[in-house]
Design an enzyme around this catalytic site. Structure first.
Site, PDB file in Angstrom:
ATOM      1  N   ILE A  85      -6.463   1.587   0.892  1.00 12.61           N
ATOM      2  CA  ILE A  85      -6.964   1.967  -0.435  1.00 12.61           C
ATOM      3  C   ILE A  85      -5.780   2.066  -1.383  1.00 12.61           C
ATOM      4  O   ILE A  85      -4.768   2.709  -1.060  1.00 12.61           O
ATOM      5  CB  ILE A  85      -7.714   3.309  -0.392  1.00 12.61           C
ATOM      6  N   HIS A  91       2.905  -0.369  -2.804  1.00 13.69           N
ATOM      7  CA  HIS A  91       2.851  -0.430  -1.337  1.00 13.69           C
ATOM      8  C   HIS A  91       1.514  -0.987  -0.863  1.00 13.69           C
ATOM      9  O   HIS A  91       1.426  -1.638   0.180  1.00 13.69           O
ATOM     10  CB  HIS A  91       3.088   0.967  -0.742  1.00 13.69           C
TER      11      HIS A  91
HETATM   12  N1  LIG Z   1      -1.502   3.255   2.840  1.00 15.59           N
HETATM   13  C1  LIG Z   1      -2.111   2.805   3.983  1.00 15.59           C
HETATM   14  C2  LIG Z   1      -1.407   2.531   5.142  1.00 15.59           C
HETATM   15  N2  LIG Z   1      -0.069   2.715   5.168  1.00 15.59           N
HETATM   16  C3  LIG Z   1       0.678   2.839   6.406  1.00 15.59           C
HETATM   17  C4  LIG Z   1       1.132   1.474   6.942  1.00 15.59           C
HETATM   18  O1  LIG Z   1       0.028   0.706   7.407  1.00 15.59           O
HETATM   19  C5  LIG Z   1       2.100   1.649   8.113  1.00 15.59           C
HETATM   20  O2  LIG Z   1       1.454   2.379   9.143  1.00 15.59           O
HETATM   21  C6  LIG Z   1       3.347   2.412   7.682  1.00 15.59           C
HETATM   22  O3  LIG Z   1       3.933   1.740   6.572  1.00 15.59           O
HETATM   23  C7  LIG Z   1       4.375   2.495   8.834  1.00 15.59           C
HETATM   24  O4  LIG Z   1       4.731   1.198   9.236  1.00 15.59           O
HETATM   25  N3  LIG Z   1      -2.047   2.076   6.239  1.00 15.59           N
HETATM   26  C8  LIG Z   1      -3.408   1.885   6.241  1.00 15.59           C
HETATM   27  O5  LIG Z   1      -3.988   1.451   7.260  1.00 15.59           O
HETATM   28  N4  LIG Z   1      -4.130   2.145   5.107  1.00 15.59           N
HETATM   29  C9  LIG Z   1      -3.528   2.603   3.968  1.00 15.59           C
HETATM   30  O6  LIG Z   1      -4.222   2.832   2.945  1.00 15.59           O
HETATM   31  C1  LIG Z   2      -1.995   1.551   0.399  1.00 17.39           C
HETATM   32  C2  LIG Z   2      -0.900   2.497   0.502  1.00 17.39           C
HETATM   33  O1  LIG Z   2       0.155   2.233   1.061  1.00 17.39           O
HETATM   34  C3  LIG Z   2      -1.068   3.773  -0.249  1.00 17.39           C
HETATM   35  O2  LIG Z   2      -1.782   4.691   0.539  1.00 17.39           O
HETATM   36  C4  LIG Z   2       0.254   4.358  -0.587  1.00 17.39           C
HETATM   37  O3  LIG Z   2       0.005   5.207  -1.662  1.00 17.39           O
HETATM   38  P1  LIG Z   2       1.075   5.269  -2.840  1.00 17.39           P
HETATM   39  O4  LIG Z   2       1.172   3.852  -3.398  1.00 17.39           O
HETATM   40  O5  LIG Z   2       0.489   6.235  -3.850  1.00 17.39           O
HETATM   41  O6  LIG Z   2       2.379   5.730  -2.227  1.00 17.39           O
END
Ligand SMILES: Nc1c(NC[C@H](O)[C@H](O)[C@H](O)CO)[nH]c(=O)[nH]c1=O
Ligand SMILES: CC(=O)[C@@H](O)COP(=O)(O)O
Length: 166
Positions: A85, A91
């Site tokens: 999301i 990111h």
């Molecule tokens: N922001 C979301 C993430 N972020 C974490 C990354 O997928 C990963 O686990 C981290 O960067 C460590 O390598 N993951 C999701 O599945 N959904 C998100 O919204």
């Molecule tokens: C999709 C993502 O990595 C998100 O959850 C990270 O949130 P943010 O962009 O506010 O650090």
């Protein structure tokens, strides 16, 4: 904006012999992935496939886990389940693009997988897509994996292609 809820769904393929599926789940939003997994289980049951489930921290880890599991030779197909999301930074783009591209590269190497990683703007959008009685994206990803397993069995490796690809 209208969502593309109306689309043609292929009937599940006829599969000769047992099919072993592995679902790789990133329960970053567990309520969402629980719904996706319900859909996967229903599709696997309808196809007579076995299903094993493992978890990884986030969507970025899913492709690596699929690759590791594939090289074990214990599974015929894989279903990637996750939910990404958008937040405040870029990111989101990295997580969405890198996880989907890595899964596509695995597929191009011959790994039979369906991508059930939701990439959405809001939790509400994810809820509709994860609901087995809604857009059932989990069931769709499982069906995709099963179709590719059927194709892999239709075109088995030959002596010339042994050792090529996944
Ligand atoms: N922001 C979301 C993430 N972020 C974490 C990354 O997928 C990963 O686990 C981290 O960067 C460590 O390598 N993951 C999701 O599945 N959904 C998100 O919204
Ligand atoms: C999709 C993502 O990595 C998100 O959850 C990270 O949130 P943010 O962009 O506010 O650090």
């Amino acid at each position: 904006m209208a969502s593309n809820t109306q689309h043609h769904e292929l009937a599940l393929p006829r599969l000769d012999g047992p099919v072993r599926l592995l679902a790789v789940v990133a329960p970053y939003y567990k309520d969402i992935t629980d719904g996706l997994l319900q859909g996967v289980r229903a599709t696997a049951d309808a196809a007579g496939a076995s299903l094993e489930v493992i978890e990884v921290p986030g969507a970025l880890e899913i492709p690596t886990a699929v690759g590791l599991a594939h090289r074990s030779g214990q599974y015929d197909g894989f279903v990637a389940l996750g939910c990404v999301i958008r937040g405040e930074t870029t990111h989101y783009d990295t997580v969405c693009n890198d996880s989907s591209r890595a899964l596509t590269l695995l597929g191009l190497q011959g790994v039979c997988l369906g991508n059930g990683i939701l990439t959405v703007e809001t939790l509400a959008q994810a809820q509709v897509r994860a609901d087995p009685a809604g857009q059932n994206k989990g069931g769709g990803a499982a069906a995709a994996a099963l179709h590719l397993v059927a194709l892999a069995r239709r075109w088995p490796r030959t002596e010339q292609t042994q050792g090529q690809g996944a």
